[in-house]
Design an enzyme around this catalytic site. Structure first.
Site, PDB file in Angstrom:
ATOM      1  CB  SER A 127      -0.896   0.004   1.250  1.00  0.00           C
ATOM      2  OG  SER A 127      -1.512   1.255   1.436  1.00  0.00           O
ATOM      3  CE1 TYR A 152      -4.213  -2.000   4.839  1.00  0.00           C
ATOM      4  CE2 TYR A 152      -3.574   0.233   4.248  1.00  0.00           C
ATOM      5  CZ  TYR A 152      -3.934  -1.045   3.882  1.00  0.00           C
ATOM      6  OH  TYR A 152      -4.008  -1.379   2.550  1.00  0.00           O
TER       7      TYR A 152
END
Length: 336
Positions: A127, A152
């Site tokens: 990501s 995350y």
């Protein structure tokens, strides 16, 4: 080839499975259909894939190491595309354990299965969140990624480090793809395109954090999938003489690429495009920056273009129009 796609009921996973099937591959999908968001959307994605003689789907949790081993023992996969994960930055503030379970433990189980079953190439989703508080734009794969601002992001960086370890120790070829704000048909309802579009058509107010000044490199889903499929066949080779002087380089069969539209627009501009496509005005409330968020994302894709021969290119206006067309149809079929 026979290809395992994890997260096959997810946004990118469903599109990837469809693209592979259209290219003539055999696809085995795995998804545990968590209730992080409406499971009916996930089941609708699977229904959209339809019945296909070259498609099989399994429903189980990749945290179950025994089930993962049984899957790999029962099939011989030519490639593994690991897209399953617990997504979302804000949700990680309230439910941190789910990120360790589904983004770290599950990834370890996949790595172990790939190691023991001789997988020729593992491609996995990372990501743009790994760039954390970096302010130098655009983000390049060689930039430092040592200061994540959300759990995350930390788990996605952990995936990259774990993959490198397996590439080094066991010669497992791995490629991590740092996705940048993916949007398009069948998107997640917790992401801004779906949140904003739903609010606009229902007359609800949209909260724009960072007072609407955040900038994002919105990347259309078809471009992301094209990148995944091309990278799948671009297997990294060991480079014994290489010097690991930046995060994406190594002597091991390991690689990292950004996949973004290599452009950045502020969120207010994105709302304006949605307004035009939907034919309605938005009610907007400007809010402060939320914890774990970042001010801007912007992908440098020179490495992807040079080494893989591809760079995302769908204009934001085109992508938004396609998303809104799907959004209208999805709602007409009785979905919220």
């Amino acid at each position: 080839m026979r290809i395992l796609v994890t997260g096959s009921a997810g946004f990118i996973g469903m599109h990837t499975a469809a693209r592979l099937l259209s290219a003539g591959h055999e696809v085995v999908g795995v998804d545990c259909l968590t209730d992080y968001y409406d499971v009916s959307l996930k089941r609708a994605r699977l229904a959209h894939l339809g019945a296909h003689e070259r498609l099989r789907h399994h429903e189980f949790d990749l945290c179950d190491s025994g089930a993962v081993e049984a899957l790999f023992a029962g099939d011989r996969f030519d490639r593994v595309i690991h897209l399953a994960a617990q997504p979302g930055v804000r949700y990680s503030l309230a439910n941190p354990r789910s990120y360790i379970d589904r983004n770290v433990t599950a990834f370890l189980n996949v790595l172990e299965a790939c190691r023991h079953h001789g997988i020729a190439h593992l491609v996995y989703a990372s990501s743009s969140s790994v760039y954390g508080g970096n302010t130098k734009l655009p983000f390049h794969e060689s930039d430092p990624v040592d200061h994540p601002v959300s759990l995350y992001a930390a788990t996605k960086r952990a995936n990259e480090l774990m993959a490198h370890t397996y590439s080094h120790l066991f010669g497992l070829p791995t490629t991590g793809l740092r996705f940048f704000t993916v949007y398009g048909p069948w998107g997640r309802p917790d992401m801004s395109p779906m949140l904003f579009a739903s609010a606009i058509v229902e007359g609800r107010t949209i909260d724009l954090f960072n007072h609407g000044e955040s900038r994002r490199d919105f990347t259309y889903v078809d471009d992301v999938v094209e990148g995944v499929v091309r990278v799948m066949d671009h297997v990294p080779s060991p480079s014994p003489s290489a010097v690991a002087d930046s995060p994406e380089r190594s002597w091991a069969p390991f690689r990292l690429y950004n996949i973004g539209n290599h452009d950045t627009i502020d969120v207010r501009r994105f709302v304006s495009l949605l307004e035009s496509a939907l034919g309605r005005r938005a009610s907007v409330a400007l809010k402060p920056m939320e914890p774990g968020d970042v001010e801007a994302t912007f992908a440098d894709v020179e490495a992807l273009s040079r080494e893989v021969g591809f760079a995302p290119s769908t204009p934001i206006e085109t992508g938004v129009a396609r998303f809104v067309e799907w959004f209208h149809g999805y709602r007409r079929r009785g979905h919220a």
